[in-house]
Design a protein around this motif. Structure first.
Motif, PDB file in Angstrom:
ATOM      1  N   ILE A  36       0.868  -1.180   0.000  1.00  0.00           N
ATOM      2  CA  ILE A  36       0.000   0.000   0.000  1.00  0.00           C
ATOM      3  C   ILE A  36       0.901   1.226   0.000  1.00  0.00           C
ATOM      4  O   ILE A  36       1.830   1.317   0.798  1.00  0.00           O
ATOM      5  N   GLU A  37       0.655   2.133  -0.917  1.00  0.00           N
ATOM      6  CA  GLU A  37       1.545   3.294  -1.011  1.00  0.00           C
ATOM      7  C   GLU A  37       1.015   4.482  -0.228  1.00  0.00           C
ATOM      8  O   GLU A  37       1.780   5.289   0.256  1.00  0.00           O
ATOM      9  N   ALA A  38      -0.296   4.597  -0.159  1.00  0.00           N
ATOM     10  CA  ALA A  38      -0.827   5.741   0.565  1.00  0.00           C
ATOM     11  C   ALA A  38      -2.246   5.468   1.019  1.00  0.00           C
ATOM     12  O   ALA A  38      -2.980   4.717   0.385  1.00  0.00           O
ATOM     13  N   VAL A  39      -2.580   6.073   2.138  1.00  0.00           N
ATOM     14  CA  VAL A  39      -3.962   6.063   2.625  1.00  0.00           C
ATOM     15  C   VAL A  39      -4.390   7.517   2.742  1.00  0.00           C
ATOM     16  O   VAL A  39      -3.688   8.319   3.363  1.00  0.00           O
ATOM     17  N   LEU A  40      -5.483   7.838   2.109  1.00  0.00           N
ATOM     18  CA  LEU A  40      -5.942   9.220   2.141  1.00  0.00           C
ATOM     19  C   LEU A  40      -7.407   9.244   2.532  1.00  0.00           C
ATOM     20  O   LEU A  40      -8.193   8.413   2.078  1.00  0.00           O
TER      21      LEU A  40
ATOM     22  N   ASN B  58     -15.217   0.759  -7.967  1.00  0.00           N
ATOM     23  CA  ASN B  58     -14.428   1.500  -6.987  1.00  0.00           C
ATOM     24  C   ASN B  58     -12.965   1.621  -7.390  1.00  0.00           C
ATOM     25  O   ASN B  58     -12.114   1.946  -6.568  1.00  0.00           O
ATOM     26  N   PHE B  59     -12.675   1.320  -8.645  1.00  0.00           N
ATOM     27  CA  PHE B  59     -11.273   1.305  -9.074  1.00  0.00           C
ATOM     28  C   PHE B  59     -10.941   2.456 -10.015  1.00  0.00           C
ATOM     29  O   PHE B  59     -11.737   2.807 -10.871  1.00  0.00           O
ATOM     30  N   ILE B  60      -9.751   2.971  -9.838  1.00  0.00           N
ATOM     31  CA  ILE B  60      -9.261   3.990 -10.770  1.00  0.00           C
ATOM     32  C   ILE B  60      -7.800   3.675 -11.030  1.00  0.00           C
ATOM     33  O   ILE B  60      -7.063   3.339 -10.093  1.00  0.00           O
ATOM     34  N   GLU B  61      -7.383   3.781 -12.267  1.00  0.00           N
ATOM     35  CA  GLU B  61      -5.950   3.629 -12.505  1.00  0.00           C
ATOM     36  C   GLU B  61      -5.241   4.897 -12.058  1.00  0.00           C
ATOM     37  O   GLU B  61      -5.648   5.990 -12.412  1.00  0.00           O
TER      38      GLU B  61
ATOM     39  N   TYR C  94     -11.322   3.349  -3.886  1.00  0.00           N
ATOM     40  CA  TYR C  94     -11.889   4.340  -2.984  1.00  0.00           C
ATOM     41  C   TYR C  94     -13.264   3.886  -2.563  1.00  0.00           C
ATOM     42  O   TYR C  94     -13.878   3.043  -3.219  1.00  0.00           O
ATOM     43  N   LYS C  95     -13.711   4.427  -1.457  1.00  0.00           N
ATOM     44  CA  LYS C  95     -15.083   4.200  -1.039  1.00  0.00           C
ATOM     45  C   LYS C  95     -15.611   5.517  -0.535  1.00  0.00           C
ATOM     46  O   LYS C  95     -14.899   6.278   0.102  1.00  0.00           O
ATOM     47  N   HIS C  96     -16.843   5.761  -0.829  1.00  0.00           N
ATOM     48  CA  HIS C  96     -17.466   7.025  -0.487  1.00  0.00           C
ATOM     49  C   HIS C  96     -18.454   6.770   0.651  1.00  0.00           C
ATOM     50  O   HIS C  96     -19.376   5.986   0.501  1.00  0.00           O
ATOM     51  N   TYR C  97     -18.193   7.371   1.800  1.00  0.00           N
ATOM     52  CA  TYR C  97     -19.119   7.254   2.929  1.00  0.00           C
ATOM     53  C   TYR C  97     -19.567   8.650   3.317  1.00  0.00           C
ATOM     54  O   TYR C  97     -18.727   9.481   3.677  1.00  0.00           O
ATOM     55  N   ALA C  98     -20.843   8.912   3.266  1.00  0.00           N
ATOM     56  CA  ALA C  98     -21.402  10.215   3.652  1.00  0.00           C
ATOM     57  C   ALA C  98     -20.555  11.350   3.082  1.00  0.00           C
ATOM     58  O   ALA C  98     -20.445  11.466   1.873  1.00  0.00           O
ATOM     59  N   THR C  99     -19.857  12.109   3.933  1.00  0.00           N
ATOM     60  CA  THR C  99     -19.114  13.254   3.394  1.00  0.00           C
ATOM     61  C   THR C  99     -17.638  12.940   3.189  1.00  0.00           C
ATOM     62  O   THR C  99     -16.848  13.851   2.958  1.00  0.00           O
TER      63      THR C  99
ATOM     64  N   PHE D  32     -12.629   7.595   1.286  1.00  0.00           N
ATOM     65  CA  PHE D  32     -11.481   6.835   1.784  1.00  0.00           C
ATOM     66  C   PHE D  32     -10.764   6.259   0.578  1.00  0.00           C
ATOM     67  O   PHE D  32     -11.373   5.581  -0.230  1.00  0.00           O
ATOM     68  N   VAL D  33      -9.494   6.568   0.487  1.00  0.00           N
ATOM     69  CA  VAL D  33      -8.757   6.189  -0.712  1.00  0.00           C
ATOM     70  C   VAL D  33      -7.512   5.388  -0.326  1.00  0.00           C
ATOM     71  O   VAL D  33      -6.747   5.816   0.542  1.00  0.00           O
ATOM     72  N   PHE D  34      -7.323   4.239  -0.929  1.00  0.00           N
ATOM     73  CA  PHE D  34      -6.075   3.479  -0.752  1.00  0.00           C
ATOM     74  C   PHE D  34      -5.366   3.422  -2.106  1.00  0.00           C
ATOM     75  O   PHE D  34      -5.978   3.085  -3.107  1.00  0.00           O
TER      76      PHE D  34
END
Lengths: 167, 1020
Positions: A2-6, A49-52, A65-70, A73-75
């Motif tokens: 995993i390179e980054a968690v945002l 949920n995938f993006i290159e 990524y996953k979108h929760y309310a506002t 979450f991106v890995f």
């Protein structure tokens, strides 16, 4: 790896950033967050949920990524990880936050960003999956919390914790 | 950590949140930073609590995107705090703010080690976490044994052990020597018996990294992995809290299957059988269900199982089962599954024998091209591209063309390129190819690069049957109301050459063709005008008997451009005007372009070049590489695309063409665009040979195999030294290598030059091997990793690498394996220490054997002077005292450099930057001068400041005066010479390899580069 968690909100404000692979200048990080946000906010509901992420993070990087309310979450990770397993890990992270904060909302993340770091550190370690069992994660986080509280109140007590913490 | 206890921090966060705009936020943050800075300056008065609070604030500010360039010491110093809360903050914030090369980290290695070997588990966890996040080589060397001890200790809690496992993984990545293979492989096998799923997951991640580098040492782990998989997937023997939505730890299952993919094969029949049983169960037992999370988890396992099945070369039956499964997935409602279905189908293309079953899903894949999700559309495009062959090229390419009109803007370029490549590779007949490319230009002219239409011209020129057809098509497209400029170029070229073949058809009279083209003349840019002028000259020539009216019209245009500002246009106008007055003699001069010698398509070449990648190896990556190269390269497939070769004609040898050119050099000089009619226009039609076909399409062969052409083209090979540049002068001659039958791909010198300025890339490539390089520099230490990749399906043997280090570098190359297995990549680390300044270059003497051919190359390693430079900007107060104190030779040297490659000051600044020389603007009051500074690192000088001043002469950019000063005479001299080399001749980064020897290729050196014929010739 995993390179980054945002974690960022739907306005593109960063709420948590953790880079495992490359250390980047604050400016570069912000640039990436902006670029990712630009892609995320243009995506419809009910798409994958995938993006290159090649264009943003370099060759062979993926992004889920996953979108929760506002919050988004991106890995970001490389090809050694399984895409869906990463998506599951986001879910574990969010479920753990939800348990720690009782219905987590963006404000919890904002005002407890230190605790969020602690929780994340119990789930991902140096870019690798550390723990996927959210009960186990909560246990370690609770231990840390207790420790912190006790040493805040009894300032002079020597810290010998190993005995107390071992099962 | 609990910020609840820190009111000041909460208030600050609230303040920032309440800011109305970015400006307010910046002011608030700046105020806080100022406050923290003052408090830190007066550290004595700070309580640990306050220090902790400020450090948290710094992290928050950093996250918001503001540079926090101070306070690192305070953050690091908290690590040594005796109490938990401070220590914890210190560790967390240090992990986020600092990188592994930060000097401050050295200061705490001892503290960190004490925490790790201490008896306090919470401290151990904190220390391991930080090391696991940012531990560098020094940490690896001093901490690895302690971390290993924790991992295998039976008295440690799982909480500590799982962190130790991942921490060791990090240290292993930083320095693979920390794990002693012999002793450790047994340990790993024991660790895989672990019952705790958390520890086992971490251990499995560690195993993946170990096996990826050296699977041989870890064979004993293989059966254990299969056991774990059985335990999870078959017996579901895990504690309930480790089941995720009903799936026994999907992460551990996935990791285990990933580890198995790094073993080349499974030999033991029992193990293999057990594994296939489990895999079969996973493949068949997974259904798409309502719950999204459960779906994700079960399919994570399923897709990994698919990957493992592909890797293991299962029986055909199982493979077809997989394809059927994937076929189901690409049609489901769940977008994630559709996405991965397409992606895995693309990987599946690698497996032999399943292409046909994949083709059955073509319709569904084409539907996915219209999916609402762009990620899925991209996957569908990749898959279509990969599965295309002669049998379905027509359908797929036409589908892509149709999609081009509606496709997202961001995808069009890729689409256009892929359509062009497929059309060229798999054209069932050439007229279809011409159709496709013209449509492509029509629909997406902006994305059709020049080499695509050059290729059309080349095919048409070489195929007489095609010429009338192409001319007719060109007219048809040119007649449309809005025409892209590329269309104007290709159409007017084709019409100029071939419209006379159709002169009797209505609409094709010279007059009409001229009128049609002339309509576009006012709208085109100066790069197209010369082409149109050539077309006019050709039209004039073909109008027999001459038509005075047309002649007048064209002469008027020539006259108009005779004094045009663009030299190329002006010259052509003047020459064509003069030539066209020669009457019948014109026929000889303006004859049809001769046929082009066969050569590799620049387009396909470019497509391959983009595949180059030398990053760390991984099973998946290797797989994807193989898969994409399969998609681009036909060599792996049966040469089923025969029809393309039918039209190909064997060319008169290159040598011959050169002779002709030489003989008529004068003429070619005169007009550039024209070539005298070949006195022997005898293109002998050759039977379409497999060789010729292989050549055009193979990515590996660059030029034709016929002996005649090879001998004449040897000195044109881009791999050879190009021109007398200073760096090139140091180069070892590679000419003798040409006696090998193996030709390098790409220009070795250019690759070297590029690597002098960056730290990773390809050092060398030929049809069999690719050598990538990745470098890290730390003060006077350097570390290369050489990636030796075997591109073939058979092994490379007798691999030998000998280092020839210059005297100023201490180098140590780790052992290079003698055999590189098929399609494998091996990594060889190389450590080096810089002893002193020198411009000498280290050389790697590499040899290997492929079947019977022995290949030997000598490669310069990019361990050049600037790698040991670190740019540092200095202020006027720092610069001038130093400058004055270094008063003269030998510490300060001055030289007037002549023959400088003319460049503007900004260009020079960027050149300096790329050499790691920091230019300080404004230090020199004269704006024509540059002042730069840098730190040089070597063992003798340690860190030494170097100062550079360049005075340029705005009236003569070819000379300048340079002054260099440093505290070491050798350094001053070497740095001066080094910079001089770069000023006098700038290494060409990359670009179209231009032929180097003007005498053998006179047409090129003088020809205009806007003329397709000239460019095509130039690329030869």
């Amino acid at each position: 790896m995993i390179e980054a968690v945002l974690v960022m909100n739907t306005q593109g404000k960063p709420r948590l950033t953790k880079f495992y692979h490359h250390h980047m200048t604050a400016e570069k990080q912000q640039e990436m967050i902006r670029e990712i946000y630009g892609v995320l906010c243009s995506r419809a509901e009910n798409v994958s949920n995938f993006i290159e992420a090649d264009a943003i993070f370099g060759p062979n990087t993926r992004l889920v990524y996953k979108h929760y309310a506002t919050l988004y979450f991106v890995f970001v990770f490389d090809t050694t990880e399984n895409e869906l397993a990463m998506l599951d890990l986001i879910q574990v992270f969010v479920e753990t936050l939800d348990k720690c904060f009782k219905n987590v909302c963006e404000l919890d993340v904002v005002f407890n960003f230190g605790k969020i770091h602690t929780i994340l550190d119990e789930i991902i370690f140096g870019g690798q999956v550390l723990e996927t069992n959210c009960i186990e994660v909560m246990k370690s986080v609770d231990e840390i919390m207790k420790l912190e509280r006790s040493s805040n109140t009894i300032l002079l007590a020597p810290i010998v914790t190993s005995g107390r913490n071992s099962r | 950590m609990a910020l609840s206890g820190m009111r000041g921090l909460s208030v600050f966060i609230s303040d920032v949140r309440n800011c109305q705009n970015k400006e307010q936020e910046r002011q608030r943050v700046d105020k806080e930073l100022g406050n923290i800075r003052t408090r830190f300056k007066n550290e004595k008065g700070l309580t640990p609590y306050e220090k902790k609070k400020y450090v948290w604030k710094m992290l928050y500010i950093y996250m918001l995107g503001y540079d926090v360039d101070f306070g690192h010491m305070e953050a690091v110093s908290l690590i040594s705090a005796p109490k938990y809360p401070e220590k914890q903050v210190g560790y967390i914030v240090t992990s986020c703010l600092l990188n592994e090369n930060h000097d401050f980290l050295r200061l705490v290695i001892n503290t960190v080690r004490n925490d790790i070997i201490g008896r306090n588990e919470t401290f151990q966890c904190l220390a391991l976490t930080m090391v696991g996040n940012i531990g560098g080589r020094e940490f690896a060397e001093s901490l690895a044994p302690d971390v290993q001890k924790l991992l295998i200790s039976s008295s440690c809690r799982p909480l500590v052990r799982k962190k130790a496992a991942l921490c060791l993984l990090r240290l292993y990545r930083k320095n693979s020597d920390v794990v002693n293979v012999d002793g450790w492989s047994d340990r790993m096998a024991q660790l895989l018996d672990e019952r705790d799923i958390g520890v086992l997951t971490s251990v499995m991640s560690l195993l993946v990294a170990l096996v990826a580098n050296n699977h041989d040492a870890y064979w004993s782990c293989l059966p254990k992995c299969v056991k774990i998989l059985e335990r999870l997937a078959r017996s579901q023997d895990v504690p309930p809290e480790y089941t995720y939505y009903g799936i026994p730890s999907p992460w551990l299952q996935v990791k285990t299957m990933r580890a198995l993919q790094y073993f080349p094969t499974i030999e033991d029949p029992n193990t293999r059988r057990s594994l296939f049983e489990v895999l079969q169960r996973i493949l068949m037992g997974t259904d798409v269900v309502k719950n999204v999370n459960k779906n994700n988890a079960s399919h994570a396992v399923l897709f990994e199982a698919l990957a493992l099945v592909m890797h293991l070369d299962a029986e055909k039956e199982m493979m077809s089962q997989c394809v059927a499964l994937l076929g189901k997935f690409i049609a489901v409602r769940e977008p994630n599954i559709r996405y991965l279905g397409l992606e895995n189908m693309t990987r599946m293309l690698m497996v032999t024998d399943v292409q046909e079953s994949i083709k059955r899903h073509q319709a569904q894949i084409i539907t996915s091209l219209k999916d609402p999700d762009i990620s899925i559309r991209r996957r569908a495009l990749d898959l279509l591209y990969g599965m295309c062959d002669v049998t379905n090229a027509k359908d797929i390419v036409e589908e892509l063309l149709q999609y081009l009109s509606t496709a997202d803007f961001v995808m069009r370029e890729e689409l256009a390129l892929k359509a062009a490549i497929l059309a060229e590779k798999f054209a069932p007949d050439l007229s279809w190819y011409v159709d496709v490319i013209l449509q492509l230009i029509d629909k997406a002219g902006d994305f059709v690069s020049d080499d695509i239409w050059y290729r059309v011209v080349q095919f048409v020129t070489n195929n007489e049957d095609l010429q009338p057809y192409a001319a007719a098509k060109a007219r048809e497209f040119l007649d449309k109301p809005a025409v892209h400029e590329t269309m104007v170029k290709v159409s007017s070229y084709l019409l100029g050459e071939y419209s006379h073949l159709l002169a009797r058809r209505p609409g094709f009279s010279p007059k009409e063709i001229f009128a049609m083209i002339n309509d576009k003349l006012p709208t085109v840019s100066t790069s197209t005008v010369p082409l149109i002028l050539s077309t006019y000259a050709k039209i004039l020539m073909h109008t027999q008997p001459p038509d005075p009216e047309l002649q007048d019209q064209i002469w008027t245009i020539f006259n108009k451009y005779e004094s045009f500002i663009d030299v190329e246009i002006q010259q052509r106008a003047v020459e064509y005007f003069a030539l066209s007055r020669k009457g019948a003699a014109l026929m000889d001069i303006l004859a049809e372009m001769p046929k082009f010698p066969e050569r590799q398509s620049a387009l396909l070449k470019r497509a391959e070049d983009t595949e180059v990648d030398t990053a760390e190896q991984s099973a998946i990556k290797m797989r994807t590489q193989q898969q994409t190269s399969n998609a681009l390269v036909v060599t792996d497939q049966p040469p089923a695309n025969g029809p393309l070769s039918v039209g190909l004609v064997k060319m008169p040898s290159m040598q011959h063409a050169n002779d002709t050119n030489l003989a008529d050099q004068e003429l070619i000089h005169a007009n550039g665009a024209m070539v005298l009619m070949d006195p022997q226009p005898a293109p002998v039609a050759a039977p379409p040979s497999a060789d010729l076909l292989g050549d055009l399409l193979s990515p590996l062969a660059i030029e034709g195999p016929t002996a005649a052409s090879v001998s004449s083209e040897q000195n044109l090979m881009p791999g050879l030294e190009s021109g007398p540049d200073a760096v090139g002068a140091l180069a070892l001659t590679t000419v003798e290598e040409q006696s090998n039958s193996v030709q390098p791909i790409g220009n070795i010198t250019e690759r070297f030059n590029a690597l002098c300025l960056k730290d990773s890339g390809v050092l060398y490539e030929d049809p069999y091997i690719q050598i990538g390089i990745k470098a890290e520099w730390h003060a006077h230490h350097g570390r290369f990793v050489l990636f030796l990749g075997n591109k073939n399906t058979s092994p490379l043997a007798s691999v030998q690498a000998v280092l020839l280090p210059p005297s100023h570098l201490k180098m140590e190359l780790s052992l290079v394996p003698e055999i590189i297995p098929p399609r494998a990549q091996v990594q060889c680390p190389l450590e080096l220490v810089n002893l002193r300044a020198s411009r000498e270059v280290a050389v790697l003497d590499l040899s290997y054997k492929f079947s019977t051919a022995m290949v030997n190359v000598k490669l310069r390693l990019p361990a050049v002077l600037n790698k040991f430079l670190q740019p540092i900007s200095v202020t006027a107060e720092e610069f001038f005292p130093q400058w004055r104190s270094l008063s003269g030779p030998p510490l300060k040297l001055q030289e007037v450099v002549r023959g400088v490659k003319p460049m503007s000051l900004p260009d020079m600044v960027s050149l300096f930057n790329s050499l790691h020389l920091a230019v300080s603007p404004g230090l020199d009051p004269n704006t024509n001068n540059l002042v730069a500074s840098t730190t040089f690192f070597s063992e003798t000088t340690r860190a030494m400041l170097c100062l550079i001043r360049v005075e340029t002469d705005p009236s003569d950019r070819t000379q300048l005066r340079m002054t260099i000063a440093s505290g070491d005479p050798t350094l001053t001299f070497e740095l001066k010479e080094f910079i001089k080399e770069h000023l006098v001749s700038i290494p060409v980064a990359s670009g179209p390899p231009l032929p180097a020897q003007p005498p053998s290729q006179p047409a090129v050196s003088n020809a205009s580069f806007t003329d397709p014929g000239a460019i095509l010739a130039g690329l030869l």
